[in-house]
Design an enzyme around this catalytic site. Structure first.
Site, PDB file in Angstrom:
ATOM      1  N   ASP A 125       0.679  -1.380  -0.102  1.00  0.00           N
ATOM      2  CA  ASP A 125      -0.181  -0.039   0.208  1.00  0.00           C
ATOM      3  C   ASP A 125       0.836   1.044   0.073  1.00  0.00           C
ATOM      4  O   ASP A 125       1.775   1.282   0.708  1.00  0.00           O
ATOM      5  CB  ASP A 125      -0.906   0.021   1.220  1.00  0.00           C
ATOM      6  CG  ASP A 125      -1.966   1.101   0.941  1.00  0.00           C
ATOM      7  OD1 ASP A 125      -2.453   1.367  -0.068  1.00  0.00           O
ATOM      8  OD2 ASP A 125      -2.324   1.717   2.073  1.00  0.00           O
ATOM      9  N   HIS A 132      -4.230  13.810   0.458  1.00  0.00           N
ATOM     10  CA  HIS A 132      -4.338  13.141   1.769  1.00  0.00           C
ATOM     11  C   HIS A 132      -3.106  13.261   2.540  1.00  0.00           C
ATOM     12  O   HIS A 132      -2.994  13.470   3.836  1.00  0.00           O
ATOM     13  CB  HIS A 132      -4.604  11.415   1.149  1.00  0.00           C
ATOM     14  CG  HIS A 132      -4.612  10.551   2.393  1.00  0.00           C
ATOM     15  ND1 HIS A 132      -5.446  10.647   3.366  1.00  0.00           N
ATOM     16  CD2 HIS A 132      -3.521   9.740   2.766  1.00  0.00           C
ATOM     17  CE1 HIS A 132      -5.070   9.536   4.214  1.00  0.00           C
ATOM     18  NE2 HIS A 132      -3.993   9.222   4.087  1.00  0.00           N
ATOM     19  N   GLU A 198     -10.299   4.151   3.874  1.00  0.00           N
ATOM     20  CA  GLU A 198      -9.612   4.910   2.980  1.00  0.00           C
ATOM     21  C   GLU A 198      -9.766   4.385   1.385  1.00  0.00           C
ATOM     22  O   GLU A 198     -10.027   3.372   0.920  1.00  0.00           O
ATOM     23  CB  GLU A 198      -7.760   4.613   3.096  1.00  0.00           C
ATOM     24  CG  GLU A 198      -7.618   5.226   4.259  1.00  0.00           C
ATOM     25  CD  GLU A 198      -5.931   5.081   4.608  1.00  0.00           C
ATOM     26  OE1 GLU A 198      -5.509   4.216   3.928  1.00  0.00           O
ATOM     27  OE2 GLU A 198      -5.457   5.902   5.225  1.00  0.00           O
ATOM     28  N   GLU A 200      -9.319   3.925  -2.350  1.00  0.00           N
ATOM     29  CA  GLU A 200      -8.250   3.904  -3.186  1.00  0.00           C
ATOM     30  C   GLU A 200      -8.384   3.075  -4.309  1.00  0.00           C
ATOM     31  O   GLU A 200      -9.432   2.537  -4.530  1.00  0.00           O
ATOM     32  CB  GLU A 200      -7.086   3.165  -2.277  1.00  0.00           C
ATOM     33  CG  GLU A 200      -6.519   3.678  -0.729  1.00  0.00           C
ATOM     34  CD  GLU A 200      -5.399   2.993  -0.314  1.00  0.00           C
ATOM     35  OE1 GLU A 200      -4.584   2.577  -1.177  1.00  0.00           O
ATOM     36  OE2 GLU A 200      -5.217   3.268   0.766  1.00  0.00           O
ATOM     37  N   ASP A 230      -9.039   0.511   2.170  1.00  0.00           N
ATOM     38  CA  ASP A 230      -7.828   0.083   3.116  1.00  0.00           C
ATOM     39  C   ASP A 230      -8.428   0.448   4.467  1.00  0.00           C
ATOM     40  O   ASP A 230      -8.124   1.563   5.092  1.00  0.00           O
ATOM     41  CB  ASP A 230      -6.747   0.903   2.706  1.00  0.00           C
ATOM     42  CG  ASP A 230      -5.591   0.613   3.599  1.00  0.00           C
ATOM     43  OD1 ASP A 230      -5.652  -0.254   4.291  1.00  0.00           O
ATOM     44  OD2 ASP A 230      -4.715   1.654   3.886  1.00  0.00           O
ATOM     45  N   ARG A 234      -7.409   4.139  13.359  1.00  0.00           N
ATOM     46  CA  ARG A 234      -6.723   5.075  13.499  1.00  0.00           C
ATOM     47  C   ARG A 234      -5.992   5.166  14.970  1.00  0.00           C
ATOM     48  O   ARG A 234      -4.837   5.815  14.964  1.00  0.00           O
ATOM     49  CB  ARG A 234      -7.522   6.394  13.254  1.00  0.00           C
ATOM     50  CG  ARG A 234      -8.154   6.689  11.909  1.00  0.00           C
ATOM     51  CD  ARG A 234      -7.075   6.588  10.835  1.00  0.00           C
ATOM     52  NE  ARG A 234      -7.786   6.775   9.319  1.00  0.00           N
ATOM     53  CZ  ARG A 234      -7.083   6.758   8.446  1.00  0.00           C
ATOM     54  NH1 ARG A 234      -5.802   6.195   8.396  1.00  0.00           N
ATOM     55  NH2 ARG A 234      -7.489   6.780   7.316  1.00  0.00           N
ATOM     56  N   GLN A 237      -3.193   2.692  14.803  1.00  0.00           N
ATOM     57  CA  GLN A 237      -2.275   3.318  13.975  1.00  0.00           C
ATOM     58  C   GLN A 237      -1.251   4.586  14.640  1.00  0.00           C
ATOM     59  O   GLN A 237      -0.241   4.346  14.586  1.00  0.00           O
ATOM     60  CB  GLN A 237      -2.995   3.891  12.844  1.00  0.00           C
ATOM     61  CG  GLN A 237      -1.913   4.238  11.648  1.00  0.00           C
ATOM     62  CD  GLN A 237      -2.734   4.866  10.468  1.00  0.00           C
ATOM     63  OE1 GLN A 237      -4.032   4.733  10.581  1.00  0.00           O
ATOM     64  NE2 GLN A 237      -1.901   5.448   9.241  1.00  0.00           N
ATOM     65  N   LYS A 250      -3.765  -1.927  10.007  1.00  0.00           N
ATOM     66  CA  LYS A 250      -4.293  -1.870   8.526  1.00  0.00           C
ATOM     67  C   LYS A 250      -4.494  -3.400   7.989  1.00  0.00           C
ATOM     68  O   LYS A 250      -4.698  -3.634   7.093  1.00  0.00           O
ATOM     69  CB  LYS A 250      -2.979  -1.351   7.448  1.00  0.00           C
ATOM     70  CG  LYS A 250      -2.627   0.016   7.943  1.00  0.00           C
ATOM     71  CD  LYS A 250      -3.582   1.032   7.288  1.00  0.00           C
ATOM     72  CE  LYS A 250      -3.154   2.483   7.241  1.00  0.00           C
ATOM     73  NZ  LYS A 250      -4.013   3.318   6.486  1.00  0.00           N
ATOM     74  N   THR A 254      -8.715  -5.503   4.003  1.00  0.00           N
ATOM     75  CA  THR A 254      -8.742  -4.721   2.913  1.00  0.00           C
ATOM     76  C   THR A 254      -9.892  -5.292   1.971  1.00  0.00           C
ATOM     77  O   THR A 254      -9.832  -6.657   1.446  1.00  0.00           O
ATOM     78  CB  THR A 254      -7.284  -4.822   2.102  1.00  0.00           C
ATOM     79  OG1 THR A 254      -6.412  -4.192   3.161  1.00  0.00           O
ATOM     80  CG2 THR A 254      -7.083  -3.795   0.929  1.00  0.00           C
ATOM     81  N   GLU A 360      -9.770  12.475   7.724  1.00  0.00           N
ATOM     82  CA  GLU A 360      -9.827  13.777   6.938  1.00  0.00           C
ATOM     83  C   GLU A 360     -11.070  14.429   7.013  1.00  0.00           C
ATOM     84  O   GLU A 360     -11.274  15.795   7.266  1.00  0.00           O
ATOM     85  CB  GLU A 360      -9.381  13.873   5.370  1.00  0.00           C
ATOM     86  CG  GLU A 360      -7.892  13.428   5.253  1.00  0.00           C
ATOM     87  CD  GLU A 360      -7.633  12.467   3.979  1.00  0.00           C
ATOM     88  OE1 GLU A 360      -7.115  13.545   3.217  1.00  0.00           O
ATOM     89  OE2 GLU A 360      -7.945  11.445   3.583  1.00  0.00           O
TER      90      GLU A 360
HETATM   91 CA    CA Z   1      -3.651   3.366   2.654  1.00  0.00          CA
END
Ligand code: CA
Length: 417
Positions: A125, A132, A198, A200, A230, A234, A237, A250, A254, A360
């Site tokens: 990834d 971002h 996320e 993607e 993904d 948080r 993380q 993560k 996925t 975000e």
């Molecule tokens: Ca990602």
């Protein structure tokens, strides 16, 4: 290229993701039958294994389609990919004399189950969306130094987990993990409270490599693209990521869309990358347009409620293309394999409504998002996150279908026994 009309009427509808120009690659099963490869056409799926058995498809090196994944065909390379598209186009084109022989091998998409379309060899990834990276860097560091010093020179990434890549429709369980807030003296093991998506794109490697490849060679190795979510915890993380990057945050899941849109189908949507703040080293410079104009959106559906679209953005916002990421991945001599999956990194755009994650959109939980009568800072139990994407060129829509997953509540403490 204009619409190629099909005798499958639903494939000629302007709103379909799957006109004959698209022919995306999936794996499906009917009740009590084994999974096999198929291509979406309108609201139908063409059983390629049956077409191959019936002698309607003859590809060099085949048969390819009875085994339950696309890896063998992906490994066969661009000449065979092009031959497949040409042969299926003849079978399904309006006026085809083969219609009576092909029609029995079509099934309603609503009546089949879709599976992972390919065996994921490895999953990497990246972090190649500038908006971002700027937003996250602004939140966690400061806006003046939001981008790490390497960011404008190489597409940075980390090695993810192939074992937890799931097809759309698979539910995701809220994970437990070790977290520590800034005001807590000690970490705690608890269910994640800041679980996120996320938005993607995923690039699927077809042709394997052994040694460094150029960006042009990398582009030719890519079989196609999927939508990719993904899922990201948080709070886990934030505690674990320094200095080696995300790990368990993560690793839960996925999710990818069930149809691989072949690179050839996206050619009309090819577009240039951004202007560069600093020139890239020659081995990472683009030999031509390497991004795609693909409109993307994210829907959030509370359990029992209606969907709200919470983000709209475009794949052309990326700073680095999948071809550049793949070329970079090989610079060390790392062999790339058929079935390798490369996540683009979160695709945000310049405006608030273009942000590709709740981190975000809610600015770290400080500005909760209004959704109907509800608010969201992060994903709540029972919420379904649905990604969608499509390109439009000459009025022809090349879509990806949906990439959806529902978040299930955390289980009881997995270590309480
Ligand atoms: Ca990602």
């Amino acid at each position: 290229m204009a619409l190629i009309r099909s005798w499958v009427a639903s494939a000629n509808a302007p709103e379909t993701d799957f006109p004959l120009n698209n022919l995306p690659c999936g794996v499906f099963s009917r009740p009590n039958a084994k999974a096999r490869c198929g291509m979406a056409i309108g609201d139908q799926v063409l059983d390629l294994a049956a077409a191959e058995d019936a002698g309607l498809l003859t590809l060099a090196g085949g048969p390819y389609f009875g085994g339950g994944d696309w890896n063998a065909l992906m490994a066969a390379g661009p000449a065979v990919w092009a031959d497949l598209r040409a042969q299926v186009t003849v079978l399904l084109a309006e006026g085809s004399v083969l219609q009576p022989e092909v029609a029995p091998h079509l099934h309603e998409q609503g009546a089949v189950r879709l599976h992972m379309p390919f065996r994921v060899a490895g999953y990497t990834d990246f972090y190649a969306g500038r908006h971002h990276a700027f937003n996250v860097g602004s939140m966690f560091r400061d806006p003046a130094n939001a981008l790490p010093p390497n960011w404008l020179h190489i597409p940075i990434g980390y090695n993810g987990r192939a074992s937890s890549v799931y097809v759309s429709g698979t539910a995701v369980r809220r994970p437990w993990g070790q977290v520590k807030g800034p005001d807590q003296p000690l970490p705690a093991f608890q269910p994640s409270r800041r679980f996120d998506f996320e938005l993607e794109m995923g690039a699927v490697v077809g042709v394997a490599s052994d040694g460094p490849v150029t960006v042009a060679e990398a582009d030719a190795m890519i079989f196609g693209y999927v939508l990719l979510n993904d899922w990201s915890a948080r709070d886990i993380q934030a505690w674990e990521y320094q200095p080696l990057g995300p790990f368990q945050a993560k690793a839960t899941a996925t999710t990818v869309s069930p149809w691989i849109v072949m690179r050839a189908a996206l050619e009309p949507a090819r577009t240039n990358g951004p202007t560069r703040d600093v020139p890239l080293l020659p081995h990472l410079a683009e030999p031509g347009p390497m991004l795609y104009d693909i409109a993307l959106e994210v829907g959030l559906t509370p359990e029992g409620g209606a969907e709200t679209v919470i983000s709209r953005t475009n794949y052309r916002e990326m700073y680095y293309s999948a071809a550049q990421q793949l070329a970079h991945h090989t610079t060390s001599g790392c062999p790339m394999q058929t079935g390798d999956l490369l996540g683009s990194g979160t695709i945000s755009g310049p405006l608030r409504e273009n942000r590709g994650s709740l981190l975000e959109l809610s600015w770290g939980g400080k500005e909760p998002l209004a959704i109907g009568g509800l608010t969201r800072s992060f994903i709540e139990d029972g919420d379904t996150i649905t990604l969608r994407g499509h390109a439009v060129s000459d009025g022809v829509r090349i879509g990806f279908g949906a990439c959806a997953g529902q978040l299930l509540p955390a289980l009881a403490d997995p270590y309480a026994r």
